[in-house]
Design an enzyme around this catalytic site. Structure first.
Site, PDB file in Angstrom:
ATOM      1  N   ASP A 168       0.844  -1.200   0.000  1.00  0.00           N
ATOM      2  CA  ASP A 168       0.000   0.000   0.000  1.00  0.00           C
ATOM      3  C   ASP A 168       0.883   1.256   0.000  1.00  0.00           C
ATOM      4  O   ASP A 168       2.053   1.201   0.401  1.00  0.00           O
ATOM      5  CB  ASP A 168      -0.903   0.006   1.238  1.00  0.00           C
ATOM      6  CG  ASP A 168      -1.968   1.111   1.172  1.00  0.00           C
ATOM      7  OD1 ASP A 168      -2.420   1.561   2.236  1.00  0.00           O
ATOM      8  OD2 ASP A 168      -2.323   1.542   0.043  1.00  0.00           O
ATOM      9  N   ASN A 169       0.353   2.374  -0.437  1.00  0.00           N
ATOM     10  CA  ASN A 169       0.979   3.695  -0.288  1.00  0.00           C
ATOM     11  C   ASN A 169       2.287   3.882  -1.050  1.00  0.00           C
ATOM     12  O   ASN A 169       3.165   4.638  -0.597  1.00  0.00           O
ATOM     13  CB  ASN A 169       1.231   3.994   1.192  1.00  0.00           C
ATOM     14  CG  ASN A 169       0.020   3.792   2.039  1.00  0.00           C
ATOM     15  OD1 ASN A 169       0.006   2.942   2.943  1.00  0.00           O
ATOM     16  ND2 ASN A 169      -1.037   4.542   1.775  1.00  0.00           N
ATOM     17  N   GLU A 174      -6.726   6.772   0.372  1.00  0.00           N
ATOM     18  CA  GLU A 174      -8.030   6.469   0.969  1.00  0.00           C
ATOM     19  C   GLU A 174      -8.836   7.745   1.250  1.00  0.00           C
ATOM     20  O   GLU A 174      -8.337   8.711   1.796  1.00  0.00           O
ATOM     21  CB  GLU A 174      -7.872   5.654   2.265  1.00  0.00           C
ATOM     22  CG  GLU A 174      -6.831   6.138   3.243  1.00  0.00           C
ATOM     23  CD  GLU A 174      -5.464   5.492   3.030  1.00  0.00           C
ATOM     24  OE1 GLU A 174      -5.169   5.082   1.894  1.00  0.00           O
ATOM     25  OE2 GLU A 174      -4.686   5.428   3.975  1.00  0.00           O
TER      26      GLU A 174
HETATM   27  N1  LIG Z   1       4.755  -4.584  12.960  1.00  0.00           N
HETATM   28  C1  LIG Z   1       5.205  -3.319  12.746  1.00  0.00           C
HETATM   29  N2  LIG Z   1       6.516  -3.081  12.644  1.00  0.00           N
HETATM   30  C2  LIG Z   1       6.927  -1.802  12.468  1.00  0.00           C
HETATM   31  N3  LIG Z   1       6.089  -0.738  12.387  1.00  0.00           N
HETATM   32  C3  LIG Z   1       4.781  -0.970  12.489  1.00  0.00           C
HETATM   33  C4  LIG Z   1       4.286  -2.246  12.650  1.00  0.00           C
HETATM   34  N4  LIG Z   1       2.933  -2.167  12.734  1.00  0.00           N
HETATM   35  C5  LIG Z   1       2.614  -0.877  12.589  1.00  0.00           C
HETATM   36  N5  LIG Z   1       3.702  -0.152  12.491  1.00  0.00           N
HETATM   37  C6  LIG Z   1       3.711   1.269  12.454  1.00  0.00           C
HETATM   38  C7  LIG Z   1       2.943   1.698  11.243  1.00  0.00           C
HETATM   39  C8  LIG Z   1       2.151   2.944  11.464  1.00  0.00           C
HETATM   40  C9  LIG Z   1       1.139   3.196  10.365  1.00  0.00           C
HETATM   41  C10 LIG Z   1       1.693   2.908   8.960  1.00  0.00           C
HETATM   42  N6  LIG Z   1       0.827   3.468   7.905  1.00  0.00           N
HETATM   43  C11 LIG Z   1       0.999   4.732   7.510  1.00  0.00           C
HETATM   44  O1  LIG Z   1       1.859   5.434   8.014  1.00  0.00           O
HETATM   45  C12 LIG Z   1       0.065   5.293   6.485  1.00  0.00           C
HETATM   46  C13 LIG Z   1       0.016   6.676   6.327  1.00  0.00           C
HETATM   47  C14 LIG Z   1      -0.857   7.259   5.405  1.00  0.00           C
HETATM   48  C15 LIG Z   1      -0.907   8.730   5.248  1.00  0.00           C
HETATM   49  C16 LIG Z   1      -1.078   9.296   3.982  1.00  0.00           C
HETATM   50  C17 LIG Z   1      -1.131  10.679   3.838  1.00  0.00           C
HETATM   51  C18 LIG Z   1      -1.018  11.493   4.942  1.00  0.00           C
HETATM   52  F1  LIG Z   1      -1.073  12.829   4.803  1.00  0.00           F
HETATM   53  C19 LIG Z   1      -0.841  10.942   6.210  1.00  0.00           C
HETATM   54  C20 LIG Z   1      -0.790   9.565   6.360  1.00  0.00           C
HETATM   55  C21 LIG Z   1      -1.705   6.451   4.618  1.00  0.00           C
HETATM   56  C22 LIG Z   1      -1.638   5.072   4.773  1.00  0.00           C
HETATM   57  O2  LIG Z   1      -2.447   4.256   4.030  1.00  0.00           O
HETATM   58  C23 LIG Z   1      -0.760   4.486   5.689  1.00  0.00           C
HETATM   59  O3  LIG Z   1      -0.745   3.129   5.758  1.00  0.00           O
HETATM   60 MG   LIG Z   2      -1.774   2.264   4.068  1.00  0.00          MG
END
Ligand SMILES: Nc1ncnc2c1ncn2CCCCCNC(=O)c1cc(-c2ccc(F)cc2)cc(O)c1O
Ligand SMILES: [Mg+2]
Length: 214
Positions: free
Chosen positions: A169-170, A199
């Protein structure tokens, strides 16, 4: 102290979604995040692409990196046959606590194993802890700078077999440039970009599907 966004999403699910109905949970979260407050679920538009790939691959063992509120977990699990397993990894305990309740409300807990902790720690333990031989399909949706190191880690740990599929994704927004360069440039992957939108917005984003060639 006030509630968090994931807690408000859970409250909407428990108030509006039909218990045991996964599609109702998915639709409720989409409605809430489109009209009340944005949240980083894969969403309905990219979710339809995710559905089509899950349907095509029919994975027996699947890994999701980054559970968040469990939206894509529920979406995927509702498409899996009863004996298939979805392992989902969430780093943030608060997110995991909400996801467990969303997954339970949707009635898909029997197909889901939610693991709390950093992907870098857990990927090397997948075989010994969960009896995984290899993953048929991996959905990458966690920290964007972890996509590449975790892909290399899965290769090194022998968790990918010829034909294993990575769905990321992304890849445009927020973007995963190093990961994209790797899977598109490597002779060990056959990559394809599915253009979509971030999204609940009109911003471009998309999913990258990469088949591991061994
Ligand atoms: N098992 C593990 N190991 C390491 N890190 C881990 C983890 N499990 C979780 N995390 C930590 C992930 C935290 C969330 C990740 N997703 C994202 O950061 C994300 C951000 C946006 C976004 C887009 C535009 C914007 F303006 C702002 C935000 C959109 C998305 O679809 C995203 O998936
Ligand atoms: Mg995402």
């Amino acid at each position: 102290t006030g509630s968090t966004r994931p807690e408000r999403i859970l409250a909407a699910v428990q108030r509006k979604a039909t218990k045991g109905d996964a599609r109702s949970v998915v639709n409720t979260i989409d409605q809430y995040c489109r009209y009340q407050e944005w949240a980083m679920n894969v969403g309905d538009e990219k979710g339809a692409i995710l559905d089509s790939i899950v349907c095509e691959v029919k994975p027996s063992v699947m890994l999701e990196l980054g559970t968040y509120c469990g939206y894509s977990t529920v979406r995927i699990a509702s498409m899996l046959p009863p004996n298939a397993r979805l392992l989902t990894l969430e780093f943030n305990p608060a997110y995991a606590a909400v996801a467990r309740q969303v997954i339970a409300w949707a009635g898909v807990e029997d197909k889901v194993v939610l693991i709390e902790g950093p992907s870098g720690d857990w990927i090397p333990k997948m075989k010994e802890e969960f009896g995984v031989t290899s993953f048929d399909l991996v959905f990458l949706d966690h920290w964007k700078d972890r996509y590449l190191p975790d892909t290399k880690l899965m290769e090194e740990c022998g968790l990918l077999r010829t034909g294993s599929i990575l769905l990321a994704d992304n890849v445009i927004c927020p973007g995963t440039p190093e990961y994209l360069e790797y899977v598109r440039g490597s002779p060990r992957y056959e990559s394809k970009y599915f253009r979509s939108h971030l999204e609940y917005t009109r911003v471009e984003d998309g999913l990258e599907k990469s088949v591991f060639l061994g």
